[in-house]
Design an enzyme around this catalytic site. Structure first.
Site, mmCIF file in Angstrom:
data_model
loop_
_atom_site.group_PDB
_atom_site.id
_atom_site.type_symbol
_atom_site.label_atom_id
_atom_site.label_comp_id
_atom_site.label_asym_id
_atom_site.label_seq_id
_atom_site.Cartn_x
_atom_site.Cartn_y
_atom_site.Cartn_z
ATOM 1 N N ARG A 18 59.242 39.015 40.477
ATOM 2 C CA ARG A 18 57.785 38.900 40.222
ATOM 3 C C ARG A 18 56.858 40.050 41.563
ATOM 4 N NH1 ARG A 18 60.322 36.352 36.976
ATOM 5 N NH2 ARG A 18 59.206 34.078 36.707
ATOM 6 N N ARG B 174 18.186 44.480 64.956
ATOM 7 C CA ARG B 174 18.127 44.184 65.583
ATOM 8 C C ARG B 174 17.565 44.982 67.266
ATOM 9 N NH1 ARG B 174 19.229 37.586 65.117
ATOM 10 N NH2 ARG B 174 17.803 37.224 62.950
ATOM 11 N N ASP C 42 40.872 53.640 57.840
ATOM 12 C CA ASP C 42 41.055 54.971 57.060
ATOM 13 C C ASP C 42 40.887 55.758 58.413
ATOM 14 O OD1 ASP C 42 39.468 54.762 56.017
ATOM 15 O OD2 ASP C 42 40.374 55.703 54.287
ATOM 16 N N ARG D 35 43.722 51.918 49.895
ATOM 17 C CA ARG D 35 43.709 53.707 48.738
ATOM 18 C C ARG D 35 45.193 54.376 49.152
ATOM 19 N NH1 ARG D 35 39.627 55.684 46.612
ATOM 20 N NH2 ARG D 35 37.929 54.315 47.239
ATOM 21 N N ASP E 73 35.556 57.210 54.523
ATOM 22 C CA ASP E 73 35.216 58.145 54.831
ATOM 23 C C ASP E 73 34.421 58.931 53.324
ATOM 24 O OD1 ASP E 73 36.581 58.185 52.072
ATOM 25 O OD2 ASP E 73 38.435 59.084 52.935
ATOM 26 N N MET F 56 45.324 46.454 49.191
ATOM 27 C CA MET F 56 44.954 47.880 49.040
ATOM 28 C C MET F 56 44.414 48.537 49.916
ATOM 29 S SD MET F 56 40.787 46.492 47.717
ATOM 30 C CE MET F 56 40.891 46.908 46.456
ATOM 31 N N ARG G 154 62.976 34.245 44.880
ATOM 32 C CA ARG G 154 63.123 35.714 43.657
ATOM 33 C C ARG G 154 62.225 36.683 44.979
ATOM 34 N NH1 ARG G 154 58.555 32.899 40.113
ATOM 35 N NH2 ARG G 154 59.555 31.983 38.198
ATOM 36 N N SER H 119 65.434 34.975 48.965
ATOM 37 C CA SER H 119 64.634 35.175 48.374
ATOM 38 C C SER H 119 63.478 36.894 49.956
ATOM 39 C CB SER H 119 63.323 34.369 48.725
ATOM 40 O OG SER H 119 62.562 33.753 49.834
ATOM 41 N N GLY I 59 32.421 51.083 48.875
ATOM 42 C CA GLY I 59 33.303 49.579 48.682
ATOM 43 C C GLY I 59 33.144 48.992 49.239
ATOM 44 N N ARG J 198 28.775 53.586 44.700
ATOM 45 C CA ARG J 198 29.232 54.820 44.779
ATOM 46 C C ARG J 198 28.699 56.081 43.869
ATOM 47 N NH1 ARG J 198 34.301 53.907 47.457
ATOM 48 N NH2 ARG J 198 35.266 51.752 46.278
ATOM 49 N N HIS K 219 40.664 42.682 44.836
ATOM 50 C CA HIS K 219 39.324 42.533 45.296
ATOM 51 C C HIS K 219 39.671 41.258 46.075
ATOM 52 C CE1 HIS K 219 38.633 46.332 42.804
ATOM 53 N NE2 HIS K 219 37.617 47.098 43.886
ATOM 54 N N LEU K 220 40.294 40.025 45.648
ATOM 55 C CA LEU K 220 39.434 39.680 47.052
ATOM 56 C C LEU K 220 40.291 39.637 47.897
ATOM 57 C CD1 LEU K 220 42.991 38.215 47.560
ATOM 58 C CD2 LEU K 220 42.965 36.985 45.722
ATOM 59 N N GLN K 221 40.839 40.893 48.716
ATOM 60 C CA GLN K 221 40.839 41.126 49.822
ATOM 61 C C GLN K 221 39.837 42.098 50.521
ATOM 62 O OE1 GLN K 221 44.571 44.124 49.734
ATOM 63 N NE2 GLN K 221 44.259 43.642 47.419
ATOM 64 N N ASP L 224 39.598 49.891 54.632
ATOM 65 C CA ASP L 224 41.007 50.520 54.654
ATOM 66 C C ASP L 224 41.691 51.194 56.125
ATOM 67 O OD1 ASP L 224 41.227 50.277 51.573
ATOM 68 O OD2 ASP L 224 40.079 52.753 51.517
ATOM 69 N N THR M 63 34.519 50.251 56.054
ATOM 70 C CA THR M 63 35.855 50.025 55.097
ATOM 71 C C THR M 63 37.609 49.010 55.506
ATOM 72 O OG1 THR M 63 38.100 51.233 53.582
ATOM 73 C CG2 THR M 63 36.774 52.372 55.985
HETATM 74 O O1 F6P Z 1 37.865 51.295 50.095
HETATM 75 C C1 F6P Z 1 38.157 50.363 49.337
HETATM 76 C C2 F6P Z 1 39.254 50.069 48.467
HETATM 77 O O2 F6P Z 1 39.365 48.538 48.617
HETATM 78 C C3 F6P Z 1 40.385 50.559 48.611
HETATM 79 O O3 F6P Z 1 41.188 50.507 49.028
HETATM 80 C C4 F6P Z 1 40.450 50.484 47.262
HETATM 81 O O4 F6P Z 1 41.739 52.026 46.552
HETATM 82 C C5 F6P Z 1 39.421 50.501 46.268
HETATM 83 O O5 F6P Z 1 38.253 50.799 47.378
HETATM 84 C C6 F6P Z 1 39.137 49.875 45.503
HETATM 85 O O6 F6P Z 1 37.821 50.768 44.495
HETATM 86 P P1 F6P Z 1 36.725 49.718 43.781
HETATM 87 O O7 F6P Z 1 36.540 48.768 44.427
HETATM 88 O O8 F6P Z 1 36.161 50.751 42.923
HETATM 89 O O9 F6P Z 1 37.807 50.137 42.672
#
Ligand code: F6P
Length: 328
Positions: free
Chosen positions: A252, A30, A135, A177, A108, A175, A168, A221, A16, A77, A258-260, A133, A131
């Site tokens: 809600r 560089r 992790d 994982r 990883d 995200m 609410r 809330s 990712g 990937r 993926h904006l993250q 994550d 990453t």
């Molecule tokens: O490892 C980064 C990550 O954004 C995880 O947090 C998430 O589970 C995964 O990749 C999503 O992967 P993809 O962009 O392939 O859907």
């Protein structure tokens, strides 16, 4: 005909994308050139290494990218690289391109790939943790984590306006994982009422704990940050449970998705990536191989691949107490 073969350092991004990968590519390129090496960029991660998508990088090629999210080298990937045949082709590309050391920026899975390649062939591999994550064991932070964390906090701040205005409960899925770093720390930073994370998987039900801690005794809330988890079904699952088990609450769900991952890297990630990129070239010059370069307690460290990938990075459990005490 070439008389002396110039030796090159190869660089690729894999898995990712994460903000700060470009800053790391710039730093590696560089620093390598500064120290007298040639650099070759490998496109689309291990897929491009197998297919031979390689191009020499100059200092100009990495101009103006420190502030850009994503990765100019593109990423993928790669299924093919998990096979011995795929790795053989990748190795042939390295030989053909006179690449004597490979720098891999990724998570990883990407570092596991580098480890497999280094075990099968005489290739010097250096990993950089990239990453959102966070992790990877042995480094305090991974490239992209801080930017993603800030993005989540900005989003939750906005969601809170609606949560408060409508009284609410919002379940916000983030995200990570199998890791709860993004969820737990974004919950603390955004003043959320609870976080549901994989590391807190005790016998006690986390939703019940949140409800019994006094939800709505003093507040109208609530925001609950839920770490994505294929096992639990994430935020949707918890929202459904509240609808069934605690009817009367208006619920809600917001899945940030993926904006993250994108956006300009934070200053922290730019500095981290720059330090790690320089650290990778230093590691090579010191004769290190098959290690991830990380930063621990503000010092550059070398973590053997096997440890970085296999060892669980512990989430500081005191963060759970901090959130619980402050969300009354
Ligand atoms: O490892 C980064 C990550 O954004 C995880 O947090 C998430 O589970 C995964 O990749 C999503 O992967 P993809 O962009 O392939 O859907």
């Amino acid at each position: 005909m070439e008389t002396t073969e110039k030796k090159y350092i190869g660089i690729l991004t894999s898995g990712g994308d994460a903000s700060g990968m470009n800053a790391a590519i710039r730093a590696v390129t560089r620093s390598a050139i500064y120290n007298g090496f040639g650099v070759k960029g490998i496109y689309r991660g291990y897929e491009g290494l197998i297919a031979g998508e390689v191009r020499e990088l100059t200092t100009q090629d990495v101009s103006g990218i420190i502030c850009r999210g994503g990765t100019i080298l593109k990423t993928a990937r790669s299924e093919a690289f998990t096979t011995p045949e795929g790795r053989k082709k990748a190795y042939e590309t390295l030989v053909r391109e006179h690449i004597s050391a490979l720098i891999v920026i990724g998570g990883d899975g990407s570092l596991a790939g580098a480890r497999a390649l280094a075990e099968e062939y005489d290739v010097v591999c250096i990993g950089l943790p990239g990453t959102i994550d966070n992790d990877l064991y042995g480094t305090d932070s991974t490239i992209g984590y801080d930017t993603a964390l800030n993005t989540i906090v900005q989003c939750v701040d906005k969601i809170r306006d609606t949560a408060t205005s409508h009284d609410r409960i919002f379940f916000v899925e983030v995200m990570g994982r199998d890791a709860g770093f993004l969820a737990q720390n974004s919950a603390i930073a955004s003043g959320a009422e609870a976080a549901i994370i994989p590391e807190d998987r005790t016998d006690a039900d986390q939703l019940e704990q949140f409800i019994s801690r006094g939800f709505r005794k003093t507040k109208n809330s609530s925001i609950v940050i839920v770490s994505e988890s294929p096992k639990d079904g994430g935020a949707m699952h918890y929202a459904e449970r509240v609808r069934k088990e605690y009817p009367g609450y208006e619920v809600r769900v917001s899945i940030l998705g993926h904006l993250q991952r994108g956006g300009a890297p934070s200053a922290y990630d730019r500095i981290l990536a720059s330090r790690l990129g320089v650290g990778a070239i230093e590691a090579l010059m010191e004769g290190q191989r098959n290690v991830m370069v990380g930063i621990h307690n503000d010092e550059v460290v070398y973590v053997p691949f096997v440890q970085a990938i296999k060892d669980d990075k512990p989430l500081d459990k005191s963060l759970i107490r901090v959130l619980n005490e402050l969300s009354i």
